[in-house]
Design a protein around this motif. Structure first.
Motif, short mmCIF file in Angstrom:
data_model
loop_
_atom_site.label_atom_id
_atom_site.label_comp_id
_atom_site.label_asym_id
_atom_site.label_seq_id
_atom_site.Cartn_x
_atom_site.Cartn_y
_atom_site.Cartn_z
N ALA A 1 -0.53 5.58 4.19
CA ALA A 1 -1.15 4.22 3.82
C ALA A 1 -1.15 3.36 5.19
O ALA A 1 -2.11 2.81 5.51
CB ALA A 1 -0.51 3.52 2.73
N ALA B 1 -3.34 -3.05 -8.75
CA ALA B 1 -4.93 -3.46 -8.24
C ALA B 1 -5.35 -4.79 -7.69
O ALA B 1 -6.02 -4.79 -6.70
CB ALA B 1 -5.93 -2.96 -9.20
N SER C 1 0.69 -1.21 -0.14
CA SER C 1 0.08 0.11 -0.07
C SER C 1 0.83 1.33 -0.02
O SER C 1 0.64 1.98 -0.65
CB SER C 1 -0.99 0.03 0.96
OG SER C 1 -0.33 -0.14 2.43
N LEU D 1 -7.70 6.09 -2.34
CA LEU D 1 -7.08 4.94 -1.93
C LEU D 1 -6.96 4.89 -0.32
O LEU D 1 -7.04 3.98 0.26
CB LEU D 1 -5.51 4.77 -2.55
CG LEU D 1 -4.78 3.45 -2.20
CD1 LEU D 1 -5.48 2.18 -2.27
CD2 LEU D 1 -3.72 3.41 -2.82
N SER E 1 -10.48 0.71 -2.98
CA SER E 1 -8.98 0.42 -3.22
C SER E 1 -8.59 0.22 -4.79
O SER E 1 -7.86 0.82 -5.53
CB SER E 1 -8.30 -0.14 -2.42
OG SER E 1 -8.26 -0.02 -1.01
N TRP F 1 -4.90 8.91 -4.95
CA TRP F 1 -4.37 8.60 -3.75
C TRP F 1 -5.25 8.85 -2.60
O TRP F 1 -5.56 8.09 -1.65
CB TRP F 1 -3.00 8.88 -3.72
CG TRP F 1 -2.82 10.40 -3.36
CD1 TRP F 1 -2.46 11.35 -4.54
CD2 TRP F 1 -2.88 11.19 -2.30
NE1 TRP F 1 -2.41 12.58 -4.11
CE2 TRP F 1 -2.63 12.61 -2.84
CE3 TRP F 1 -3.24 11.01 -1.06
CZ2 TRP F 1 -2.68 13.68 -1.86
CZ3 TRP F 1 -3.31 11.90 -0.06
CH2 TRP F 1 -2.96 13.34 -0.71
N ALA G 1 -9.77 3.21 -6.82
CA ALA G 1 -8.85 4.35 -6.63
C ALA G 1 -7.63 3.89 -7.31
O ALA G 1 -7.21 4.88 -7.92
CB ALA G 1 -8.58 4.52 -5.09
N ILE G 2 -7.09 2.93 -7.47
CA ILE G 2 -5.90 2.54 -8.21
C ILE G 2 -6.23 2.50 -9.93
O ILE G 2 -5.32 3.09 -10.45
CB ILE G 2 -5.47 1.06 -7.89
CG1 ILE G 2 -4.78 1.27 -6.47
CG2 ILE G 2 -4.22 0.70 -8.91
CD1 ILE G 2 -4.45 -0.18 -6.05
N VAL H 1 0.46 4.11 -2.89
CA VAL H 1 0.31 5.35 -2.60
C VAL H 1 1.57 6.28 -3.15
O VAL H 1 1.19 7.49 -3.68
CB VAL H 1 -0.11 5.70 -1.25
CG1 VAL H 1 0.06 7.14 -0.86
CG2 VAL H 1 -1.42 4.99 -0.74
#
Length: 183
Positions: free
Chosen positions: A59, A181, A42, A113, A101, A110, A104-105, A46
């Motif tokens: 993270a 991801a 993570s 995430l 998540s 970020w 977000a990826i 990030v």
């Protein structure tokens, strides 16, 4: 007509306890994999998304914060509806965090995430609470053994997790997810 509750050590309680330990152990292995992979990757993801080492450190903070924030609601849910309700809340939060998540990826966000990681961290509250659930139906003198079985299951997941990151990444990309991801 009412029936008397089964006593610890009776065949039906022993059967339920074996099933409970199997389910909790499987959940601990899965949760251990998730926590280990999350800790391993993570911060790197990030950093890739934000370009900042300082932000990448958030993270880990997000996942620990999530565990702390979800501990009380999970405990309240368990108090109202039993341990299954509390564990369910924690694990649904973690699953929701995983979906956020991945999104977000995929969109390279970020901040989103980090929000997803807060919910993923909530799963840690469930993993910790599951250890106590393992002892609920233990016959006298077996609670320590049952608790340690579930703790060892989490350890297996934690050790296996980082080793599964690359295959999970390849699987995720084969399904059309953005790189990193999958894990």
């Amino acid at each position: 007509m009412t029936t008397a509750p089964a006593k610890p050590g009776s065949p039906s309680v022993e059967r339920v306890q074996r099933r409970t330990l199997a389910v909790l152990s499987a959940a601990q292995i899965t949760g251990g994999v998730g926590v280990a992979v999350g800790l391993a990757l993570s911060s790197l993801v990030v950093f890739d998304l934000s370009g900042s080492e300082a932000i990448s450190g958030l993270a880990g903070t997000a996942t620990v914060l999530g565990a702390a924030l979800l501990a009380l609601p999970a405990a309240k849910a368990a108090g109202r509806g039993g341990r299954r309700a509390g564990l369910g809340l924690a694990y649904v939060a973690a699953l929701t965090g995983c979906v956020i998540s991945v999104l977000a990826i995929s969109i390279a966000s970020w901040p989103l995430l980090l929000a997803g990681l807060v919910l993923v961290g909530g799963g840690s509250a469930g993993n910790l609470a599951a250890r106590y659930s393992a002892t609920d139906l233990s016959p006298p003198g077996h609670a320590g053994r049952h608790l340690s079985l579930v703790v060892w299951a989490a350890t297996i997941g934690s050790v296996a997790g980082p080793n599964l990151a690359d295959p999970a990444d390849r699987l995720g990309m084969s399904m059309g997810l953005a790189p990193t991801a999958g894990p």
